[in-house]
Design an enzyme around this catalytic site. Sequence first.
Site, short mmCIF file in Angstrom:
data_model
loop_
_atom_site.label_atom_id
_atom_site.label_comp_id
_atom_site.label_asym_id
_atom_site.label_seq_id
_atom_site.Cartn_x
_atom_site.Cartn_y
_atom_site.Cartn_z
N ARG A 96 15.13 -18.42 4.51
CA ARG A 96 14.25 -19.59 2.63
C ARG A 96 13.98 -21.14 3.83
O ARG A 96 14.10 -21.49 3.98
CB ARG A 96 14.76 -19.75 1.58
CG ARG A 96 15.19 -18.19 1.29
CD ARG A 96 16.25 -18.45 -0.45
NE ARG A 96 15.80 -19.98 -0.58
CZ ARG A 96 16.62 -20.58 -1.88
NH1 ARG A 96 17.03 -19.52 -2.72
NH2 ARG A 96 16.30 -21.97 -2.72
N ARG A 127 22.46 -19.09 5.46
CA ARG A 127 22.44 -18.35 4.35
C ARG A 127 20.50 -17.56 4.72
O ARG A 127 19.96 -18.15 5.26
CB ARG A 127 21.85 -19.56 2.84
CG ARG A 127 21.46 -18.07 1.71
CD ARG A 127 21.62 -18.96 0.41
NE ARG A 127 20.79 -19.88 0.23
CZ ARG A 127 20.88 -20.45 -0.64
NH1 ARG A 127 21.34 -20.36 -1.93
NH2 ARG A 127 19.95 -21.17 -1.39
N LYS A 169 27.78 -25.91 -8.13
CA LYS A 169 28.08 -25.57 -9.58
C LYS A 169 27.23 -25.16 -10.27
O LYS A 169 27.74 -24.21 -11.08
CB LYS A 169 27.61 -27.39 -9.42
CG LYS A 169 25.90 -28.34 -9.41
CD LYS A 169 26.01 -29.33 -9.54
CE LYS A 169 24.81 -29.67 -9.65
NZ LYS A 169 24.15 -29.97 -8.98
N ARG A 171 16.83 -32.67 1.49
CA ARG A 171 17.51 -33.07 -0.14
C ARG A 171 19.15 -34.36 -0.66
O ARG A 171 19.25 -34.84 -1.31
CB ARG A 171 17.54 -31.72 -0.92
CG ARG A 171 16.61 -30.95 -1.00
CD ARG A 171 16.33 -29.65 -1.37
NE ARG A 171 17.43 -28.71 -2.55
CZ ARG A 171 18.36 -27.76 -2.30
NH1 ARG A 171 17.29 -26.89 -1.03
NH2 ARG A 171 18.73 -27.11 -2.79
N ARG A 189 21.81 -37.19 -12.97
CA ARG A 189 21.30 -37.19 -11.46
C ARG A 189 21.34 -38.91 -11.57
O ARG A 189 21.48 -38.84 -10.05
CB ARG A 189 19.80 -36.77 -11.36
CG ARG A 189 20.65 -35.48 -10.41
CD ARG A 189 19.23 -33.91 -10.17
NE ARG A 189 19.55 -33.53 -8.66
CZ ARG A 189 19.30 -32.17 -9.13
NH1 ARG A 189 19.38 -31.42 -10.74
NH2 ARG A 189 19.69 -31.56 -8.32
P1 AMP Z 1 18.34 -28.14 -8.64
O1 AMP Z 1 18.12 -26.78 -9.00
O2 AMP Z 1 19.99 -28.97 -10.02
O3 AMP Z 1 18.69 -28.25 -7.52
O4 AMP Z 1 17.05 -28.57 -8.96
C1 AMP Z 1 16.02 -28.12 -8.37
C2 AMP Z 1 14.72 -29.77 -8.73
O5 AMP Z 1 14.51 -30.34 -9.68
C3 AMP Z 1 15.76 -30.25 -7.74
O6 AMP Z 1 15.36 -31.30 -5.99
C4 AMP Z 1 15.09 -31.77 -7.93
O7 AMP Z 1 13.27 -32.54 -7.87
C5 AMP Z 1 14.95 -31.49 -9.49
N1 AMP Z 1 15.49 -31.67 -10.57
C6 AMP Z 1 16.58 -30.94 -11.28
N2 AMP Z 1 17.30 -31.77 -12.20
C7 AMP Z 1 16.91 -33.01 -12.10
C8 AMP Z 1 17.46 -34.47 -12.80
N3 AMP Z 1 17.93 -34.14 -13.48
N4 AMP Z 1 16.36 -35.55 -12.63
C9 AMP Z 1 15.52 -35.34 -11.85
N5 AMP Z 1 15.07 -34.19 -11.23
C10 AMP Z 1 16.06 -32.72 -11.13
#
Ligand code: AMP
Length: 209
Positions: free
Chosen positions: A152, A122, A13, A163, A88
Amino acid sequence: MKIVLLGPPGSGKGTQANIICEKYNLPHISTGDIFRYNIKNETELGKKVKSYIDLGSLVPDEVTIDIVKDRLENADCEKGFVLDGFPRNLAQAKALSSFVTIDKAIMIDLSDEEIIRRLSGRRMCASCGNPTHVDWLVDGKCEKCGGEVMTRDDDKEEVVRARLEKQKLPQEVIDFYVNMGTFKKVEATDTKEKTFEKVDKILKGISKK
Ligand code: AMP
């Protein structure tokens, strides 16, 4: 054009958000990027959210919602934006709808098995930093410079599985947008260009209105 991109971590995304923002000249608002920037710069916010992110857990809503609300009040968001990684959960979706009207919530979907295959395959070149994949290596080395490649930490299969498990998008978020008549789903099994063709058809529908 006010767009929300939904989907599991690793579905692509972020890549789709980049392509949309470039084509339609919109700001790309990624909560993950905002958090990572703050962690890197050791800000108060960064210190607050680091432990959640390291564990693959969600940052608490009261922190995340305020950040998004502030960001959307910036002048560059007046004509539209692409939100990537927010909402989320249902509380975030409801909060968002209390301060803006979303045109479309597009889910970039991919099966868990394909996400694990993509992310656990990756690699990153230790010499030139090229982000690569086991399928692209030449004799096990970086296809660009021949350097050694590494995995990584957060792409290790057990971390990816954690995750996916902890951050599954709740069905109630999907139902929320279905009920608002703004939900669309795109399968991301193809190349990023093919996936974008499908996304763009949805976006053209909005701009014609
Ligand atoms: P992402 O790059 O979108 O996978 O986000 C990395 C990390 O940031 C996630 O694993 C969460 O710990 C935190 N995070 C990002 N967006 C949110 C959200 N909308 N609500 C809560 N935690 C978030």
